[in-house]
Scaffold this motif. Sequence first.
Motif, PDB file in Angstrom:
ATOM      1  N   THR A   1       0.867  -1.175   0.000  1.00 52.22           N
ATOM      2  CA  THR A   1       0.000   0.000   0.000  1.00 52.22           C
ATOM      3  C   THR A   1       0.909   1.231   0.000  1.00 52.22           C
ATOM      4  O   THR A   1       2.132   1.105  -0.082  1.00 52.22           O
ATOM      5  CB  THR A   1      -0.915   0.026   1.241  1.00 52.22           C
ATOM      6  N   ASN A   2       0.320   2.392   0.113  1.00 50.73           N
ATOM      7  CA  ASN A   2       1.135   3.614   0.169  1.00 50.73           C
ATOM      8  C   ASN A   2       1.976   3.683   1.439  1.00 50.73           C
ATOM      9  O   ASN A   2       2.958   4.434   1.507  1.00 50.73           O
ATOM     10  CB  ASN A   2       0.239   4.861   0.088  1.00 50.73           C
ATOM     11  N   HIS A   3       1.593   2.904   2.442  1.00 50.63           N
ATOM     12  CA  HIS A   3       2.246   3.024   3.740  1.00 50.63           C
ATOM     13  C   HIS A   3       2.957   1.760   4.215  1.00 50.63           C
ATOM     14  O   HIS A   3       3.823   1.834   5.090  1.00 50.63           O
ATOM     15  CB  HIS A   3       1.216   3.429   4.799  1.00 50.63           C
ATOM     16  N   HIS A   4       2.585   0.594   3.670  1.00 46.71           N
ATOM     17  CA  HIS A   4       3.125  -0.655   4.178  1.00 46.71           C
ATOM     18  C   HIS A   4       3.463  -1.634   3.047  1.00 46.71           C
ATOM     19  O   HIS A   4       2.899  -1.544   1.963  1.00 46.71           O
ATOM     20  CB  HIS A   4       2.135  -1.332   5.138  1.00 46.71           C
ATOM     21  N   ARG A   5       4.358  -2.547   3.391  1.00 45.07           N
ATOM     22  CA  ARG A   5       4.723  -3.598   2.440  1.00 45.07           C
ATOM     23  C   ARG A   5       4.949  -4.892   3.225  1.00 45.07           C
ATOM     24  O   ARG A   5       5.801  -4.950   4.100  1.00 45.07           O
ATOM     25  CB  ARG A   5       6.002  -3.205   1.673  1.00 45.07           C
ATOM     26  N   LEU A   6       4.137  -5.914   2.945  1.00 47.16           N
ATOM     27  CA  LEU A   6       4.327  -7.175   3.637  1.00 47.16           C
ATOM     28  C   LEU A   6       4.380  -8.342   2.673  1.00 47.16           C
ATOM     29  O   LEU A   6       3.781  -8.306   1.594  1.00 47.16           O
ATOM     30  CB  LEU A   6       3.243  -7.410   4.687  1.00 47.16           C
ATOM     31  N   TYR A   7       5.131  -9.348   3.089  1.00 46.59           N
ATOM     32  CA  TYR A   7       5.348 -10.558   2.286  1.00 46.59           C
ATOM     33  C   TYR A   7       4.600 -11.715   2.926  1.00 46.59           C
ATOM     34  O   TYR A   7       4.759 -11.981   4.118  1.00 46.59           O
ATOM     35  CB  TYR A   7       6.844 -10.851   2.231  1.00 46.59           C
ATOM     36  N   ILE A   8       3.784 -12.386   2.136  1.00 49.89           N
ATOM     37  CA  ILE A   8       3.069 -13.584   2.567  1.00 49.89           C
ATOM     38  C   ILE A   8       3.674 -14.735   1.781  1.00 49.89           C
ATOM     39  O   ILE A   8       3.440 -14.871   0.578  1.00 49.89           O
ATOM     40  CB  ILE A   8       1.561 -13.463   2.296  1.00 49.89           C
ATOM     41  N   ALA A   9       4.468 -15.567   2.438  1.00 53.43           N
ATOM     42  CA  ALA A   9       5.281 -16.544   1.715  1.00 53.43           C
ATOM     43  C   ALA A   9       4.488 -17.708   1.155  1.00 53.43           C
ATOM     44  O   ALA A   9       4.900 -18.330   0.182  1.00 53.43           O
ATOM     45  CB  ALA A   9       6.381 -17.072   2.640  1.00 53.43           C
ATOM     46  N   GLY A  10       3.325 -18.031   1.762  1.00 51.64           N
ATOM     47  CA  GLY A  10       2.631 -19.251   1.379  1.00 51.64           C
ATOM     48  C   GLY A  10       3.399 -20.461   1.908  1.00 51.64           C
ATOM     49  O   GLY A  10       4.344 -20.338   2.684  1.00 51.64           O
ATOM     50  N   ASP A  11       2.996 -21.630   1.487  1.00 54.74           N
ATOM     51  CA  ASP A  11       3.726 -22.839   1.865  1.00 54.74           C
ATOM     52  C   ASP A  11       4.968 -22.933   0.988  1.00 54.74           C
ATOM     53  O   ASP A  11       4.849 -23.047  -0.243  1.00 54.74           O
ATOM     54  CB  ASP A  11       2.861 -24.082   1.651  1.00 54.74           C
ATOM     55  N   THR A  12       6.128 -22.899   1.592  1.00 49.63           N
ATOM     56  CA  THR A  12       7.344 -22.920   0.790  1.00 49.63           C
ATOM     57  C   THR A  12       8.539 -23.426   1.578  1.00 49.63           C
ATOM     58  O   THR A  12       8.571 -23.336   2.811  1.00 49.63           O
ATOM     59  CB  THR A  12       7.659 -21.515   0.228  1.00 49.63           C
TER      60      THR A  12
END
Length: 226
Positions: free
Chosen positions: A129-140
């Motif tokens: 978003t304009n304010h945040h950045r997150l990583y959702i890895a999933g099953d890996t």
Amino acid sequence: MKITYLGHASLSIETKDKTLLVDPFITGNELAKNIDIDKLQADYILITHAHQDHILDVEAIAKRTGAKIISNFEIVTYFGEKGIEGHPMNHGGKWHFDFGTIHYTNAIHSSSFPDGSYGGQPGGFVFETNHHRLYIAGDTALSYDMKLIPQVIGELDLAILPIGDNFTMGIDEAIKASAFLNCNKILGYHYDTFGYIKIDHKKAIEKFSKAKKELYLLPIGDNLKL
């Protein structure tokens, strides 16, 4: 941004205007029996891969809320045949939605629907978003590709990583992944649901702390705010 842990690998992510669900597997999870899927809101549902413990409640929630699915081509096609609208993606691509930008990332795992049919290649997401950045890895598994995420997309505020081992990375590999990602705040998921993936919470937190990382293990229904 508020991230609520719904058990296993299921999340609710609330932005200013939209709510995203990730891999809703709730009714089949005894540990999440206090979560009522009929009360969950969703504008979009992100699906990392087609295994039952990631898609079990997708159809019921999507048909009740009108949520749009974001996933790989095969998963979007599968749910499209059930009358559910979706946006197909593939590895390395990104799309600007009305809530922010989604990047579709690599994941090392398998992917098939409960009936055994092909579920496309598994993936993960970086949500900006304009304010945040997150990583959702999933099953890996641990992957050297994770090094590219901060280099290409940018610095992460939070990485959501599987830590249950056996089917995915374990704790030690997730610590290495957080180093590759150059991210010191980790939300653990995909643990405790089944006997194969039960973890020692205290030991996990201590190991991350020793590596100068902060591991969040949220009780089901609790949230984390960015």
